[in-house]
Design an enzyme around this catalytic site. Sequence first.
Site, PDB file in Angstrom:
ATOM      1  N   LYS A 125     -17.067  -2.235  -0.016  1.00 59.48           N
ATOM      2  CA  LYS A 125     -15.839  -2.105   0.027  1.00 59.48           C
ATOM      3  C   LYS A 125     -14.961  -2.905  -1.119  1.00 59.48           C
ATOM      4  O   LYS A 125     -15.139  -4.224  -1.161  1.00 59.48           O
ATOM      5  CB  LYS A 125     -15.237  -1.776   1.265  1.00 59.48           C
ATOM      6  CG  LYS A 125     -15.846  -0.662   1.976  1.00 59.48           C
ATOM      7  CD  LYS A 125     -15.029   0.710   1.641  1.00 59.48           C
ATOM      8  CE  LYS A 125     -13.680   0.696   2.267  1.00 59.48           C
ATOM      9  NZ  LYS A 125     -12.955   1.877   2.201  1.00 59.48           N
ATOM     10  N   GLU A 157      -1.210  -0.990  -0.719  1.00 59.84           N
ATOM     11  CA  GLU A 157      -0.863  -0.307   0.589  1.00 59.84           C
ATOM     12  C   GLU A 157       0.246  -1.010   1.435  1.00 59.84           C
ATOM     13  O   GLU A 157       1.215  -0.408   1.979  1.00 59.84           O
ATOM     14  CB  GLU A 157      -2.271  -0.342   1.506  1.00 59.84           C
ATOM     15  CG  GLU A 157      -3.064   0.545   1.061  1.00 59.84           C
ATOM     16  CD  GLU A 157      -4.495   0.787   1.771  1.00 59.84           C
ATOM     17  OE1 GLU A 157      -5.345   1.558   1.584  1.00 59.84           O
ATOM     18  OE2 GLU A 157      -4.830  -0.425   2.211  1.00 59.84           O
ATOM     19  N   HIS A 215       3.134  17.975  -8.628  1.00 59.08           N
ATOM     20  CA  HIS A 215       2.450  18.158  -7.423  1.00 59.08           C
ATOM     21  C   HIS A 215       0.992  17.768  -7.263  1.00 59.08           C
ATOM     22  O   HIS A 215       0.322  18.450  -6.646  1.00 59.08           O
ATOM     23  CB  HIS A 215       2.335  19.658  -7.225  1.00 59.08           C
ATOM     24  CG  HIS A 215       3.411  20.637  -7.636  1.00 59.08           C
ATOM     25  ND1 HIS A 215       4.678  21.112  -6.672  1.00 59.08           N
ATOM     26  CD2 HIS A 215       4.186  21.113  -8.778  1.00 59.08           C
ATOM     27  CE1 HIS A 215       5.439  21.620  -7.310  1.00 59.08           C
ATOM     28  NE2 HIS A 215       5.326  21.756  -8.485  1.00 59.08           N
ATOM     29  N   SER A 245     -14.373  -5.461   2.868  1.00 61.02           N
ATOM     30  CA  SER A 245     -14.286  -5.113   4.547  1.00 61.02           C
ATOM     31  C   SER A 245     -15.321  -5.863   5.286  1.00 61.02           C
ATOM     32  O   SER A 245     -16.128  -6.424   4.532  1.00 61.02           O
ATOM     33  CB  SER A 245     -15.073  -3.408   4.398  1.00 61.02           C
ATOM     34  OG  SER A 245     -15.631  -3.165   5.795  1.00 61.02           O
TER      35      SER A 245
END
Length: 460
Positions: free
Chosen positions: A284, A291, A157, A278
């Site tokens: 960043k 992803e 979890h 970025s």
Amino acid sequence: MTQKQWGGRFAGTTDSRIEHFTESISYDKRLYRHDITASKAHARMLARVGLVTADESASICAALDRISSRIEAGDFAYSTALEDIHTHIERALIDELGDLGRKLHTGRSRNDQVVTDVKLWVRDAIDELDDLLAKLQQACVSAGDREQGVILPGYTHLQRAQPVLAAHYYLAYVEKFERDRERLRDARKRVNVLPLGAAALAGTSLPIDRHAVAADLGFVDVARNSLDVSSDRDFLLEYVFTLAMVSLHLSGWAEEWIIWSTTEFRFVELPDEFCTGSSIMPHKKNPDVLELVRGKSARAVAALNGLMILVKGLPLAYNRDLQEDKVALFDCHDTVAACVQIAAAVIDAARLRREVIAERLESGFLDATTLMELLVMRGMPMRSAHEVVGKLVRLGEERGCRLADLPESAFAEAAPGVGSAVYEVLGVPRALAAFRSYGSTAPAEVERQLSWWRDRLAAG
Ligand code: ARG
């Protein structure tokens, strides 16, 4: 005006809009090699049974080889008027050999031809993917070797649960990919059955020898029922299912590492070469690659879903709907093969941030369950031990300390007679060392499994 294969029956010519709508050459051209391989086997068989002479068969095969070289050299013209790769190659053969070229299609139909080509293609694709998965497993085993002794918090979890060795973590993925490889091996058995010779749907009155073609193409069996063959895409769906399964496994791993690379976790260091920045925020460093691995699983699952919908409700035998199968097949294969290769590279290049992981290892009571098991070994019923440790955890939370920091008196009160023995399993490294069951994260067990995988993957 291009002469159609069905030219005899038709007085009118095909509308160009229909040619564009019905073509598959734009994507099935990548079957050319398999189409030629199957055609050569077919031509050799035709000679064997006397439907063409040995010389004719040899000329057909040589011409097919020349066509193959032209395609490879980019010296081959495609046209939607010729619909698909089968028609293109047959037409090129007729252009080269005249009437002899017109003999190749004897005893076969495009319906059994296209399934044969796709089976040959899928068989290669399976072997390629199996090889890529073996390399990915190898990357995981090497990472397990590299991170020897590193203890990770294990989660359920996404809450801290029990400690696990980093190698145990990596081997979990090795197992998942092994099941995927088993699925590939199993699917391959059904791929390896020859469709050719089923002709349009009913077989043929010509004296063909399908078993000779099967042997020639390395198929281990011949499809028994001609009517089943041209609508059978089970093998293709099984392969795409396996691809989808691989992508689901990768999506879970990618998600995990996206979380691990956050400022909140900082468990894994992704090299700059594998990240993107970025355009506006100078600080960043984004895990776009992970992803996309996660995101591309949508394509794989959609391909499987699309194929299931495609074959749903199709009556026997061949229906043109089936032409669409290759769009999903090719895209799914390309997408998942790329993801597997990238995942192996990321796993090779990434490093666990051992200090960060170690620093926080003692929070979250990862040793609580092992303490409970110690009490069980001392004769306490499991449910009572669960309750006792639960209370001790609450006490630790109140005091803001680990179980290992609680005084002996706290344990003496909760579990009379246990005494200082509790400290033997408290603190995460000791709790981890206490594991012993088969398949557990016990250090000796993990070492045994690591070396088993090393040998197995080295053996190929
Ligand atoms: N282009 C077709 C396909 O990919 C080949 C089979 C065509 N058969 C037919 N009866 N029209 O499925």
